[in-house]
Design a protein around this motif. Structure first.
Motif, PDB file in Angstrom:
ATOM      1  N   SER A 166       0.822  -1.207   0.000  1.00  0.00           N
ATOM      2  CA  SER A 166       0.000   0.000   0.000  1.00  0.00           C
ATOM      3  C   SER A 166       0.861   1.265   0.000  1.00  0.00           C
ATOM      4  O   SER A 166       1.640   1.501   0.920  1.00  0.00           O
ATOM      5  N   PRO A 167       0.716   2.105  -1.050  1.00  0.00           N
ATOM      6  CA  PRO A 167       1.515   3.342  -1.118  1.00  0.00           C
ATOM      7  C   PRO A 167       1.275   4.240   0.096  1.00  0.00           C
ATOM      8  O   PRO A 167       2.203   4.907   0.565  1.00  0.00           O
ATOM      9  N   ALA A 168       0.051   4.236   0.629  1.00  0.00           N
ATOM     10  CA  ALA A 168      -0.247   5.117   1.756  1.00  0.00           C
ATOM     11  C   ALA A 168       0.546   4.703   2.995  1.00  0.00           C
ATOM     12  O   ALA A 168       1.093   5.550   3.712  1.00  0.00           O
ATOM     13  N   GLU A 169       0.617   3.405   3.255  1.00  0.00           N
ATOM     14  CA  GLU A 169       1.365   2.933   4.426  1.00  0.00           C
ATOM     15  C   GLU A 169       2.859   3.219   4.268  1.00  0.00           C
ATOM     16  O   GLU A 169       3.543   3.618   5.205  1.00  0.00           O
ATOM     17  N   ILE A 170       3.364   3.009   3.054  1.00  0.00           N
ATOM     18  CA  ILE A 170       4.774   3.296   2.792  1.00  0.00           C
ATOM     19  C   ILE A 170       5.055   4.778   3.057  1.00  0.00           C
ATOM     20  O   ILE A 170       6.047   5.150   3.687  1.00  0.00           O
ATOM     21  N   GLU A 171       4.128   5.632   2.621  1.00  0.00           N
ATOM     22  CA  GLU A 171       4.319   7.068   2.765  1.00  0.00           C
ATOM     23  C   GLU A 171       4.340   7.484   4.242  1.00  0.00           C
ATOM     24  O   GLU A 171       5.144   8.323   4.656  1.00  0.00           O
ATOM     25  N   ILE A 172       3.448   6.874   5.043  1.00  0.00           N
ATOM     26  CA  ILE A 172       3.426   7.192   6.482  1.00  0.00           C
ATOM     27  C   ILE A 172       4.770   6.865   7.121  1.00  0.00           C
ATOM     28  O   ILE A 172       5.336   7.658   7.881  1.00  0.00           O
ATOM     29  N   VAL A 173       5.299   5.699   6.783  1.00  0.00           N
ATOM     30  CA  VAL A 173       6.588   5.306   7.371  1.00  0.00           C
ATOM     31  C   VAL A 173       7.695   6.230   6.874  1.00  0.00           C
ATOM     32  O   VAL A 173       8.552   6.677   7.637  1.00  0.00           O
ATOM     33  N   ARG A 174       7.671   6.549   5.576  1.00  0.00           N
ATOM     34  CA  ARG A 174       8.700   7.463   5.036  1.00  0.00           C
ATOM     35  C   ARG A 174       8.682   8.798   5.761  1.00  0.00           C
ATOM     36  O   ARG A 174       9.713   9.388   6.041  1.00  0.00           O
ATOM     37  N   GLN A 175       7.477   9.279   6.054  1.00  0.00           N
ATOM     38  CA  GLN A 175       7.375  10.602   6.668  1.00  0.00           C
ATOM     39  C   GLN A 175       7.696  10.595   8.149  1.00  0.00           C
ATOM     40  O   GLN A 175       8.371  11.480   8.649  1.00  0.00           O
ATOM     41  N   PHE A 176       7.186   9.570   8.856  1.00  0.00           N
ATOM     42  CA  PHE A 176       7.281   9.633  10.314  1.00  0.00           C
ATOM     43  C   PHE A 176       8.378   8.753  10.900  1.00  0.00           C
ATOM     44  O   PHE A 176       8.656   8.814  12.086  1.00  0.00           O
ATOM     45  N   ALA A 177       8.970   7.906  10.077  1.00  0.00           N
ATOM     46  CA  ALA A 177      10.141   7.152  10.529  1.00  0.00           C
ATOM     47  C   ALA A 177      11.119   7.092   9.359  1.00  0.00           C
ATOM     48  O   ALA A 177      11.378   6.046   8.793  1.00  0.00           O
ATOM     49  N   PRO A 178      11.642   8.267   8.957  1.00  0.00           N
ATOM     50  CA  PRO A 178      12.412   8.339   7.710  1.00  0.00           C
ATOM     51  C   PRO A 178      13.690   7.508   7.708  1.00  0.00           C
ATOM     52  O   PRO A 178      14.238   7.226   6.640  1.00  0.00           O
ATOM     53  N   GLU A 179      14.151   7.086   8.882  1.00  0.00           N
ATOM     54  CA  GLU A 179      15.367   6.255   8.907  1.00  0.00           C
ATOM     55  C   GLU A 179      15.096   4.854   8.366  1.00  0.00           C
ATOM     56  O   GLU A 179      16.007   4.146   7.973  1.00  0.00           O
TER      57      GLU A 179
END
Lengths: 81, 625
Positions: free
Chosen positions: B379-392
């Motif tokens: 899911s692109p949305a879940e990937i985006e959340i992780v990218r934004q809020f846990a960028p490491e």
């Protein structure tokens, strides 16, 4: 496509590659441009081939003496089937 | 790449917008064609010339020497470009065209004056050819191939002996023309068979400081006839086509990066449409697509099988899914076609919290940095959340077709082993027994009784040759409990073992729940009556288990035996080792000096009393008195 068209297209490529601005004219040659050494030349040829969809034959690019002749060579190879 | 991308990048540059660097990095990652990368590299150099503020490079510059039997331009430019956009700045030394043997053999050559950290050798293809006849005996042909291999490895050894550099060694391109026909594989005398043989032998016989830059594989991936360019050889001595040159530079940059950065440790997986087809909460146990009864089910099962093979290589597996916990767990427990089972999963976070939060919690529970995690989801949305809020956290968005999942994960390059140690594959077991241990901890209130109940046994051992790969691995990946974060290669450790000024020992720990393996390393350097603690690190798995006490006991014992009056320790802060900032104070050392970059401590041996612990200690390799 005329020689002038080719040179205009080359100009945009050169603007991206070289740090110092270069104004291309038919009589300009590599030795007039300090950054245009034999190393950059290798990459430039690959770039020109891709941009104009042409394929040069071995050794012929180095026989051109200036931008005008180089543009003519591009035109000649472009007219090949 | 479309020209408009390059033009957009150029306009960022002309506006002196620092966003330029992020965009450059993205385009470089996507770029496949030589001309795109050449333009990107030109723009990068322009940005430097304009002094466009760029992100700070984390590490010191890597001194990289490139030598070879071909022209090294524009290869080196591409390589510098890939390294820089990956955050590794390089200072490059170039050998002369086809002069590498002299440069390597001559002690006074520019190569050694440069003192490279890394040397990349692109050997001459012309020297990898059988000189006799196709019909010579196989023994003769094999002997000659063996000589080619031996002489190349000898060159690599020379570089390493004289400069301590790690050596990246390119292997050989195979022919891509029909010459010889089917006969090519019936003799070792053909270029095809001869080079294949040499390439295999090079990889299998390379010592640990040699890293094969696999040109044969890269050309195979690209397509053999796309890999060569005869005109480029005749005109300017290029080793291969411009397209392969890009891949070669990208690979070399990847190898350089992986010498500096440890691989990822944890794979966090979504469930629905990632591990199986369909949605478990809607379709139920019987409805999800998984297993050999349908092509889609087969694809998901193949993905699970590949993931299981990652676990066997030492990768920890975790689940993070927005789902109903009981229903999700039921698939792992009851579905007959599931390859992954609960025992394979070290953390199972199935709830409705944001995935970035769940992964943060996992990191805390497993005592690992967020940058050790890879998250995979469809899911692109879940990937985006992780990218934004846990960028490491590194992320992988799965494509629309499950048939491509395995390939996507295989190409992500986050889990490449350098040397597989037996302890890698035992790691999941270690983390699972940690879970049981924590359960016991919560039931035992008295800490001493708890430690006693663990039945801990430690083996303290002088560095041994057989432990060197494991020592180097731990030294290079420990971040949190690491006082000085000094990295060392296997060769560095071997050199140190021979140096009488150094002492080095490791600790292994086991208890009634499992074997933790090698978990702590100390290196001391004696200077007169002072033992300087060069390195002290420990795996966070064994925090609060009194290992540090036993290690200090041992360090003190060795120091006194060598006639030292004091131990001197230093804390060098990094982004990750805050937890040991006050470690030496806690251990009874006195703070002697302090500034932003370092805190120094001292412990006088006269006043030192060994600490009694609940660990039964066995000493190995050196005088156990």
């Amino acid at each position: 496509m005329t020689q002038a068209d080719v040179i205009a297209k080359l100009q945009t490529l050169f603007d991206t590659v070289f740090l110092e601005p270069v104004v291309l004219t038919p009589t300009l040659s590599a030795k007039d441009v300090p950054e245009w050494d034999s190393l950059v030349h290798v990459s430039l040829v690959v770039l020109v081939e891709k941009t104009f969809s042409v394929h040069f034959r071995v050794g012929e690019v180095e026989t051109t003496r200036n931008i005008g002749e180089f543009a003519d060579l591009i035109l000649k190879r472009k007219q090949e089937p | 790449m479309e020209l408009k991308n390059i033009e957009a990048l150029k306009s960022l540059l002309l506006k002196d917008d620092p966003e330029f660097w992020r965009r450059l990095q993205t385009l470089t990652g996507e770029g496949r064609d030589f001309d795109d990368l050449f333009l990107l590299s030109s723009l990068r150099k322009k940005a430097h010339a304009r002094q466009l503020a760029c992100p700070a490079m984390a590490q010191e510059k890597v001194r990289l020497a490139i030598l070879g039997g071909c022209s090294l331009y524009p290869f080196h430019e591409l390589l510098e470009h890939f390294c820089e956009t990956a955050g590794v700045a390089c200072e490059v030394w170039l050998g002369d065209y086809d002069n590498y043997i002299a440069e390597i053999m001559d002690q006074s050559s520019g190569l050694y004056a440069f003192a490279p950290h890394i040397a990349l050798l692109l050997p001459s293809e012309q020297r990898c050819r059988y000189s006799g006849s196709l019909s010579d005996s196989r023994q003769m042909q094999q002997a000659e191939a063996g000589k080619v291999v031996e002489s190349l490895l000898e060159l690599a050894r020379k570089i390493h002996d004289k400069s301590r550099a790690e050596v990246l060694l390119a292997n050989f391109l195979l022919p891509s023309r029909h010459d010889l026909g089917a006969y090519r594989s019936r003799t070792l005398g053909s270029d095809w068979s001869f080079r294949k043989w040499v390439n295999l032998e090079l990889g299998l016989n390379a010592p640990a400081f040699v890293h094969i830059c696999d040109l044969e594989f890269l050309a195979h991936r690209l397509g053999g006839t796309q890999a060569r360019d005869e005109r480029a050889w005749f005109e300017s001595k290029q080793p291969c086509s411009a397209a392969l040159l890009v891949e070669l530079a990208r690979e070399a940059a990847h190898l350089i990066g992986s010498l500096r950065q440890p691989p990822k440790k944890v794979l966090v997986m979504d469930l629905d449409n990632t591990l199986w087809g369909g949605i478990i909460a809607e379709e139920g146990l019987e409805g999800v697509e998984l297993g050999d009864t349908s092509p889609r089910g087969e694809a998901f099962k193949a993905f699970q099988k590949y993931i299981l093979s990652l676990k066997q290589r030492g990768v920890l597996l975790a689940v993070c899914s927005k789902n109903e916990q009981a229903k999700a767990a039921e698939v792992f427990e009851k579905h007959p076609e599931m390859v992954l089972r609960m025992d394979d999963i070290v953390s199972f976070k199935v709830n409705w919290e944001p995935k970035s939060e769940n992964i943060r919690q996992m990191a805390a529970e497993l005592n690992l940095g967020l940058d050790s995690f890879v998250f995979v989801d469809d899911s692109p949305a879940e990937i985006e959340i992780v990218r934004q809020f846990a960028p490491e956290v590194a992320t992988l968005l799965l494509g629309p077709d499950p048939a491509g999942y395995v390939g996507q994960l295989q190409d992500c390059r986050w889990f490449e082993p350098r040397t597989i140690t037996a302890e890698d594959s035992a790691r999941t077991d270690q983390y699972l027994s940690e879970a049981r241990r924590k359960a016991l901890q919560s039931s035992v209130t008295d800490m001493n009784a708890y430690l006693e109940s663990l039945g801990m046994e430690a083996i303290l051992s002088e560095f041994t040759a057989v432990d060197v790969p494991r020592l180097s691995q731990l030294i290079n990946k420990s971040n949190q409990f690491n006082l000085t974060t000094r990295r060392r290669t296997e060769a560095d450790i071997q050199a140190l073992m021979k140096d009488p000024a150094y002492i080095g020992f490791s600790a292994r720990l086991k208890d009634r729940f499992g074997d933790q393996g090698l978990i702590s390393i100390v290196i001391g350097r004696q200077q007169g009556q002072t033992m300087h603690i060069d390195t002290w690190l420990m795996s966070c798995r064994v925090l609060k288990r009194q290992v540090e006490d036993e290690v200090l006991n041992e360090l003190a014992r060795l120091a006194v035996r060598r006639g030292c009056a004091r131990l001197q320790g230093v804390y060098l802060p990094t982004a990750k080792n805050e937890m040991v900032r006050d470690f030496y104070s806690r251990m009874g050392f006195t703070l002697t000096s302090e500034n932003e970059q370092r805190r120094e401590f001292e412990l006088t041996m006269k006043s030192f009393q060994p600490v009694a612990t609940k660990i039964k200690v066995t000493r190995q390799a050196y005088d156990p008195s």
